[in-house]
Design a protein around this motif. Structure first.
Motif, PDB file in Angstrom:
ATOM      1  N   ALA A 266      -0.725 -16.389   6.301  1.00 27.82           N
ATOM      2  CA  ALA A 266      -1.320 -17.127   7.418  1.00 27.82           C
ATOM      3  C   ALA A 266      -2.457 -16.346   8.064  1.00 27.82           C
ATOM      4  O   ALA A 266      -2.969 -16.735   9.103  1.00 27.82           O
ATOM      5  N   LEU A 267      -2.841 -15.216   7.441  1.00 26.45           N
ATOM      6  CA  LEU A 267      -3.826 -14.337   8.087  1.00 26.45           C
ATOM      7  C   LEU A 267      -5.231 -14.552   7.529  1.00 26.45           C
ATOM      8  O   LEU A 267      -5.396 -14.904   6.361  1.00 26.45           O
ATOM      9  N   ASP A 268      -6.211 -14.312   8.399  1.00 23.60           N
ATOM     10  CA  ASP A 268      -7.583 -14.273   7.916  1.00 23.60           C
ATOM     11  C   ASP A 268      -7.712 -13.081   6.960  1.00 23.60           C
ATOM     12  O   ASP A 268      -7.072 -12.049   7.159  1.00 23.60           O
ATOM     13  N   PRO A 269      -8.545 -13.216   5.934  1.00 22.86           N
ATOM     14  CA  PRO A 269      -8.624 -12.168   4.906  1.00 22.86           C
ATOM     15  C   PRO A 269      -8.835 -10.760   5.466  1.00 22.86           C
ATOM     16  O   PRO A 269      -8.226  -9.805   4.983  1.00 22.86           O
ATOM     17  N   GLU A 270      -9.659 -10.653   6.520  1.00 21.71           N
ATOM     18  CA  GLU A 270      -9.949  -9.297   7.001  1.00 21.71           C
ATOM     19  C   GLU A 270      -8.760  -8.646   7.710  1.00 21.71           C
ATOM     20  O   GLU A 270      -8.798  -7.472   8.038  1.00 21.71           O
ATOM     21  N   MET A 271      -7.709  -9.402   7.951  1.00 20.95           N
ATOM     22  CA  MET A 271      -6.551  -8.836   8.649  1.00 20.95           C
ATOM     23  C   MET A 271      -5.390  -8.525   7.717  1.00 20.95           C
ATOM     24  O   MET A 271      -4.381  -7.982   8.129  1.00 20.95           O
ATOM     25  N   ILE A 272      -5.543  -8.923   6.457  1.00 17.18           N
ATOM     26  CA  ILE A 272      -4.434  -8.735   5.519  1.00 17.18           C
ATOM     27  C   ILE A 272      -4.157  -7.249   5.310  1.00 17.18           C
ATOM     28  O   ILE A 272      -3.014  -6.811   5.302  1.00 17.18           O
ATOM     29  N   GLY A 273      -5.251  -6.470   5.216  1.00 17.16           N
ATOM     30  CA  GLY A 273      -5.116  -5.043   4.925  1.00 17.16           C
ATOM     31  C   GLY A 273      -4.260  -4.305   5.937  1.00 17.16           C
ATOM     32  O   GLY A 273      -3.373  -3.529   5.557  1.00 17.16           O
ATOM     33  N   GLU A 274      -4.483  -4.582   7.227  1.00 20.27           N
ATOM     34  CA  GLU A 274      -3.762  -3.829   8.256  1.00 20.27           C
ATOM     35  C   GLU A 274      -2.255  -4.082   8.178  1.00 20.27           C
ATOM     36  O   GLU A 274      -1.446  -3.192   8.465  1.00 20.27           O
ATOM     37  N   VAL A 275      -1.871  -5.312   7.797  1.00 18.13           N
ATOM     38  CA  VAL A 275      -0.444  -5.625   7.675  1.00 18.13           C
ATOM     39  C   VAL A 275       0.134  -4.984   6.415  1.00 18.13           C
ATOM     40  O   VAL A 275       1.210  -4.388   6.436  1.00 18.13           O
ATOM     41  N   LEU A 276      -0.622  -5.056   5.321  1.00 18.90           N
ATOM     42  CA  LEU A 276      -0.135  -4.456   4.069  1.00 18.90           C
ATOM     43  C   LEU A 276       0.013  -2.941   4.210  1.00 18.90           C
ATOM     44  O   LEU A 276       0.968  -2.363   3.701  1.00 18.90           O
ATOM     45  N   ASP A 277      -0.929  -2.317   4.948  1.00 17.23           N
ATOM     46  CA  ASP A 277      -0.837  -0.864   5.144  1.00 17.23           C
ATOM     47  C   ASP A 277       0.502  -0.486   5.767  1.00 17.23           C
ATOM     48  O   ASP A 277       1.152   0.473   5.361  1.00 17.23           O
ATOM     49  N   VAL A 278       0.903  -1.265   6.786  1.00 13.46           N
ATOM     50  CA  VAL A 278       2.173  -0.989   7.456  1.00 13.46           C
ATOM     51  C   VAL A 278       3.327  -1.138   6.466  1.00 13.46           C
ATOM     52  O   VAL A 278       4.260  -0.334   6.430  1.00 13.46           O
ATOM     53  N   MET A 279       3.225  -2.162   5.613  1.00  9.46           N
ATOM     54  CA  MET A 279       4.311  -2.413   4.663  1.00  9.46           C
ATOM     55  C   MET A 279       4.372  -1.339   3.578  1.00  9.46           C
ATOM     56  O   MET A 279       5.460  -0.940   3.155  1.00  9.46           O
ATOM     57  N   VAL A 280       3.195  -0.856   3.182  1.00  7.96           N
ATOM     58  CA  VAL A 280       3.157   0.204   2.174  1.00  7.96           C
ATOM     59  C   VAL A 280       3.831   1.463   2.726  1.00  7.96           C
ATOM     60  O   VAL A 280       4.649   2.118   2.060  1.00  7.96           O
ATOM     61  N   LYS A 281       3.510   1.768   3.985  1.00  9.72           N
ATOM     62  CA  LYS A 281       4.092   2.945   4.624  1.00  9.72           C
ATOM     63  C   LYS A 281       5.621   2.809   4.677  1.00  9.72           C
ATOM     64  O   LYS A 281       6.361   3.749   4.383  1.00  9.72           O
ATOM     65  N   LEU A 282       6.043   1.613   5.044  1.00 12.58           N
ATOM     66  CA  LEU A 282       7.472   1.341   5.160  1.00 12.58           C
ATOM     67  C   LEU A 282       8.167   1.530   3.813  1.00 12.58           C
ATOM     68  O   LEU A 282       9.243   2.130   3.717  1.00 12.58           O
ATOM     69  N   ALA A 283       7.517   1.042   2.774  1.00 15.55           N
ATOM     70  CA  ALA A 283       8.096   1.157   1.434  1.00 15.55           C
ATOM     71  C   ALA A 283       8.199   2.620   1.023  1.00 15.55           C
ATOM     72  O   ALA A 283       9.197   3.053   0.448  1.00 15.55           O
ATOM     73  N   SER A 284       7.168   3.400   1.380  1.00 16.64           N
ATOM     74  CA  SER A 284       7.163   4.806   0.980  1.00 16.64           C
ATOM     75  C   SER A 284       8.235   5.592   1.735  1.00 16.64           C
ATOM     76  O   SER A 284       8.634   6.660   1.305  1.00 16.64           O
ATOM     77  N   GLU A 285       8.705   5.042   2.838  1.00 20.76           N
ATOM     78  CA  GLU A 285       9.760   5.726   3.585  1.00 20.76           C
ATOM     79  C   GLU A 285      11.159   5.364   3.085  1.00 20.76           C
ATOM     80  O   GLU A 285      12.152   5.762   3.670  1.00 20.76           O
ATOM     81  N   GLY A 286      11.212   4.554   2.035  1.00 24.34           N
ATOM     82  CA  GLY A 286      12.504   4.293   1.404  1.00 24.34           C
ATOM     83  C   GLY A 286      13.241   3.077   1.922  1.00 24.34           C
ATOM     84  O   GLY A 286      14.432   2.910   1.681  1.00 24.34           O
ATOM     85  N   MET A 287      12.540   2.199   2.668  1.00 23.37           N
ATOM     86  CA  MET A 287      13.183   0.981   3.157  1.00 23.37           C
ATOM     87  C   MET A 287      13.485   0.044   1.991  1.00 23.37           C
ATOM     88  O   MET A 287      12.675  -0.091   1.069  1.00 23.37           O
ATOM     89  N   THR A 288      14.632  -0.585   2.016  1.00 27.02           N
ATOM     90  CA  THR A 288      14.943  -1.641   1.054  1.00 27.02           C
ATOM     91  C   THR A 288      14.175  -2.886   1.466  1.00 27.02           C
ATOM     92  O   THR A 288      14.317  -3.358   2.588  1.00 27.02           O
TER      93      THR A 288
END
Lengths: 242, 222
Positions: free
Chosen positions: A166-188
């Motif tokens: 539901a995000l404008d293209p230029e805002m997708i990155g900031e959300v994905l960055d948070v998710m990448v960080k979360l994944a790298s911290e071992g979250m299921t």
């Protein structure tokens, strides 16, 4: 951590999940993809029982979800869910959105909850937006608040239902960055998304669904390079060219 | 002669104030009860429990489909047949509460249903129980939709309370009837009665309009 055994679901006559078998282990990041209407959102909505299913077994952190006596409230407190449309509480500030469940479900003191809430907001890069209302935030910021709201409960699992669609293209990155960080911290994590860059970067496994069936499952490299089924190959060529 | 009656009317004005007080008491108490019960029934009516939804729907239909004066007669005259004796005042409270609850529960149900489904999903996903979902997420948002028509409904119910005069409650309307027997200037007497009703209703009408405007601007902000 999450175990589907022959799960079937119907919406009236429509068979939306067909014999789903899936096992997600602790710390695993699973990306679910597939054409719209393939049942991928329904699949992850079953994990915190936003959707009921009629047949099969589903265990989440050892709790049987097919058992109707299961305490859903207790289970849901351990699972964060991020929606496509954010669904922040519009009458509350970002901080209040994040602290509502810790105060009322975890029975934290307000001061402690606010400290925790500010930490989580800082973690998604929104320390300065604690007092803003959702209407004052951009879509990307709202979705990051929604992620912080999920994290504030220290969940064992985070579920994402098309978090960037539901995000404008230029805002997708900031959300994905948070998710990448979360994944790298071992979250299921179970993530329904079409962001194949994200899948390649962090997913341990990609699952491809079509017409309610789990068609293919494999590590991202193999899945994108050598899809085993025609349907998956077609799907990949479509999303990569568009 | 007019002047004489007017002076008599001024002399017995305290009697009108007593009637006004009775009207305020009957409608005030029943409005509070109807709001509380109406909130609970409205939440149930907006739920997915089909049995509850139908039962409440039937109750609302009966109350909306029959005249209030008939309802109050039924409560006042039929209940004693079943061995339940009610004085005029409690009978008036009971019937006004039953009437008010029916309308208020529809307003509340409408307001709750207007809150997007995603809000319920977000609240339940974060582990809030049903009461907490309603208390912190759903009801606060539905107040926007509920408050303006609720206050409007209060005005209607205060005016409907004049019907309790038929079972002998000495409210403002009954004070009018009694007075007319002594001061045969119907126009004068009932103008005063009307004026006193208006004195209670008008501030509420203003409040309802203001709430509507305020909520409309908030709606735009959301």
């Amino acid at each position: 951590m999450i175990k589907f055994n022959g799960v079937n679901k119907w919406f009236g006559k429509l068979h939306v999940l067909r014999d789903i078998d899936l096992h997600v282990t602790s710390g695993e990041v699973v990306v679910v993809c597939g054409p719209s209407g393939s049942g991928k959102s329904t699949l992850i909505r079953c994990i915190n029982r936003l959707e009921k299913f009629q047949k099969g077994e589903l265990f989440v952190d050892g709790t049987p979800l097919h058992d109707h006596s299961t305490n859903l409230t207790k289970l849901r407190a351990e699972i964060g869910f991020v929606f496509q449309q954010f669904h922040l509480y519009p009458h509350m500030t970002a901080l209040q959105n994040v602290t509502l469940a810790p105060i009322n479900v975890r029975k934290m003191k307000r001061a402690d909850a606010e400290k925790l809430g500010r930490e989580k907001l800082a973690r998604v890069g929104l320390a300065d937006k604690a007092d803003a209302h959702p209407t004052q935030l951009s879509g990307g910021q709202q979705q990051r608040v929604a992620i912080a709201r999920g994290l504030a409960m220290s969940p064992k699992i985070m579920l994402f239902d098309e978090p960037t669609s539901a995000l404008d293209p230029e805002m997708i990155g900031e959300v994905l960055d948070v998710m990448v960080k979360l994944a790298s911290e071992g979250m299921t994590m179970c993530v329904v998304t079409h962001e194949m860059g994200f899948a390649r970067q962090v997913a341990h496994r990609v699952i491809f669904m079509d017409e309610g069936s789990l068609v293919e499952s494999g590590n991202p490299h193999d899945f994108f390079a050598n899809p085993k089924t025609d349907r998956a190959a077609q799907f990949i060529s479509k999303i990569l060219t568009h | 002669m007019m002047l004489f009656y007017f002076q008599r009317l001024v002399e017995i004005f305290p009697f009108f104030l007593k009637g006004l007080w009775m009207t305020a008491a009957v409608s005030g108490i029943s409005l509070i009860m109807a709001t509380i019960i109406g909130l609970l029934l409205g939440i149930a009516r907006a739920s997915e429990n089909k049995l509850l939804v139908r039962l409440i729907g039937a109750y609302v239909a009966v109350i909306r489909g029959t005249p209030f004066v008939v309802q109050i007669f039924i409560i006042f005259f039929i209940l004693p047949e079943w061995g339940i004796q009610l004085e005029a005042f409690p009978a008036a409270l009971l019937s006004l509460t039953i009437l008010g609850t029916a309308f208020i529960c529809e307003i509340v149900a409408g307001g709750i249903k207007a809150v997007p489904r995603g809000q319920w999903e977000a609240a339940s996903s974060s582990g809030l129980n049903l009461y907490q979902q309603l208390r912190y997420v759903i009801v606060p948002q539905s107040l926007q939709t509920i408050l303006p028509p609720l206050v409007g409904q209060y005005v209607l119910l205060i005016k409907d309370s004049s019907v309790v005069s038929v079972i002998g409650v000495m409210d403002l309307t009954r004070v009018g009837w009694v007075t007319v027997n002594r001061i045969p200037e119907g126009l004068m007497v009932f103008s005063l009665v009307g004026l006193l009703y208006f004195a209670i209703s008008y501030p509420l009408i203003r409040l309802s309009n203001r709430l509507e405007k305020k909520m409309a601007t908030q709606q735009v902000m959301l």
